[in-house]
Design a protein around this motif. Structure first.
Motif, PDB file in Angstrom:
ATOM      1  N   THR A  24       0.823  -1.212   0.000  1.00 22.78           N
ATOM      2  CA  THR A  24       0.000   0.000   0.000  1.00 22.78           C
ATOM      3  C   THR A  24       0.858   1.262   0.000  1.00 22.78           C
ATOM      4  O   THR A  24       0.593   2.197  -0.775  1.00 22.78           O
ATOM      5  CB  THR A  24      -0.980  -0.028   1.189  1.00 22.78           C
ATOM      6  OG1 THR A  24      -1.823  -1.187   1.049  1.00 22.78           O
ATOM      7  CG2 THR A  24      -1.842   1.218   1.238  1.00 22.78           C
ATOM      8  N   ASN A  40      -6.760  -0.373  -4.003  1.00 19.73           N
ATOM      9  CA  ASN A  40      -6.446  -1.236  -2.868  1.00 19.73           C
ATOM     10  C   ASN A  40      -7.573  -2.271  -2.766  1.00 19.73           C
ATOM     11  O   ASN A  40      -8.666  -1.970  -2.291  1.00 19.73           O
ATOM     12  CB  ASN A  40      -6.342  -0.380  -1.601  1.00 19.73           C
ATOM     13  CG  ASN A  40      -5.930  -1.192  -0.386  1.00 19.73           C
ATOM     14  OD1 ASN A  40      -6.213  -2.383  -0.295  1.00 19.73           O
ATOM     15  ND2 ASN A  40      -5.264  -0.538   0.545  1.00 19.73           N
ATOM     16  N   ASP A  84      -3.296  -3.265  -5.848  1.00 22.32           N
ATOM     17  CA  ASP A  84      -2.604  -3.615  -4.603  1.00 22.32           C
ATOM     18  C   ASP A  84      -3.336  -4.787  -3.961  1.00 22.32           C
ATOM     19  O   ASP A  84      -4.449  -4.619  -3.470  1.00 22.32           O
ATOM     20  CB  ASP A  84      -2.675  -2.313  -3.766  1.00 22.32           C
ATOM     21  CG  ASP A  84      -2.347  -2.411  -2.289  1.00 22.32           C
ATOM     22  OD1 ASP A  84      -2.144  -3.514  -1.776  1.00 22.32           O
ATOM     23  OD2 ASP A  84      -2.320  -1.324  -1.664  1.00 22.32           O
TER      24      ASP A  84
HETATM   25 MN    MN Z   1      -2.076  -2.915   2.304  1.00 23.85          MN
END
Ligand code: MN
Ligand code: ADP
Length: 176
Positions: A24, A40, A84
């Motif tokens: 991240t 994310n 991610d």
């Molecule tokens: Mn993360």
């Protein structure tokens, strides 16, 4: 620009790695430097309910892979994303032009997960996963060898160097 340029899209990058390896933080820096869209997936699974409930044994959400892929199809087809996530095998292979696997030494990773407040069991599971190179093998089994890059992520200097490498790759890659 030839005829095929009409189907071209901006490149998509997948940043994968065991929890705590720095996905991240690295993705945020790449996105800030390039204007790419940071997705994310863990956060998206929670905020959009892309799961099938909570698994007590695994101490995590049960991923609904179909829902995740449906939610990502639009942005990923358009391109320009930094995705991610700790897993990589269920995404369509065509989505990604570069797959980065972040890796961290056991003791460093242990301390990071402890600071995150993970239970000892969960820390141990994740550190074992890192020792066994589970995430790297999954990525190598799922994408062409030449687009999968394993990078060390133990120090701030290594993170800065990883970000620089990806930013440089993005600047020279152009539409895919
Ligand atoms: Mn993360
Ligand atoms: P992930 O998203 O892979 O779980 P994070 O980016 O949340 O990992 O990082 C976990 C913690 O470790 C954060 O506090 C972050 O600042 C730190 N960290 C991550 N990578 C590095 C690195 N290469 N050097 C120093 N600290 C790092």
């Amino acid at each position: 620009p030839g005829v095929e340029a009409s189907n071209a899209r901006l490149p998509n990058i997948l940043v994968t790695g065991t929890p705590g390896t720095g996905k991240t933080t690295t993705c945020e820096l790449i996105a800030a430097a390039t204007g790419a869209r940071h997705i994310n997936v863990s956060e998206l699974v929670k905020s959009e309910d892309l799961h099938s409930g909570w698994d007590e044994d695994f101490d995590s959400y049960v991923l609904n892979e179909d829902k995740v892929c449906d939610a990502l199809e639009g942005p990923l087809s358009a391109g320009g994303n930094i995705v991610d996530f700790h897993s990589s095998e269920f995404f369509p292979e065509r989505w990604f032009d570069l797959v980065i696997v972040l890796q961290t030494d056991n003791s460093v990773l242990w301390d990071r997960l402890e600071r995150r407040g993970y239970t000892e069991k969960k820390i141990q599971e994740n550190v074992e996963c890192e020792i066994m190179h589970v995430v790297e093998e999954e990525a190598r089994d799922s994408y062409r060898e030449e687009i999968v890059k394993a990078l060390p992520s133990n120090t701030v200097e290594e993170m800065e160097s990883n970000v620089e490498n990806v930013v440089r790759w993005l600047q020279t890659a152009g539409p895919q």
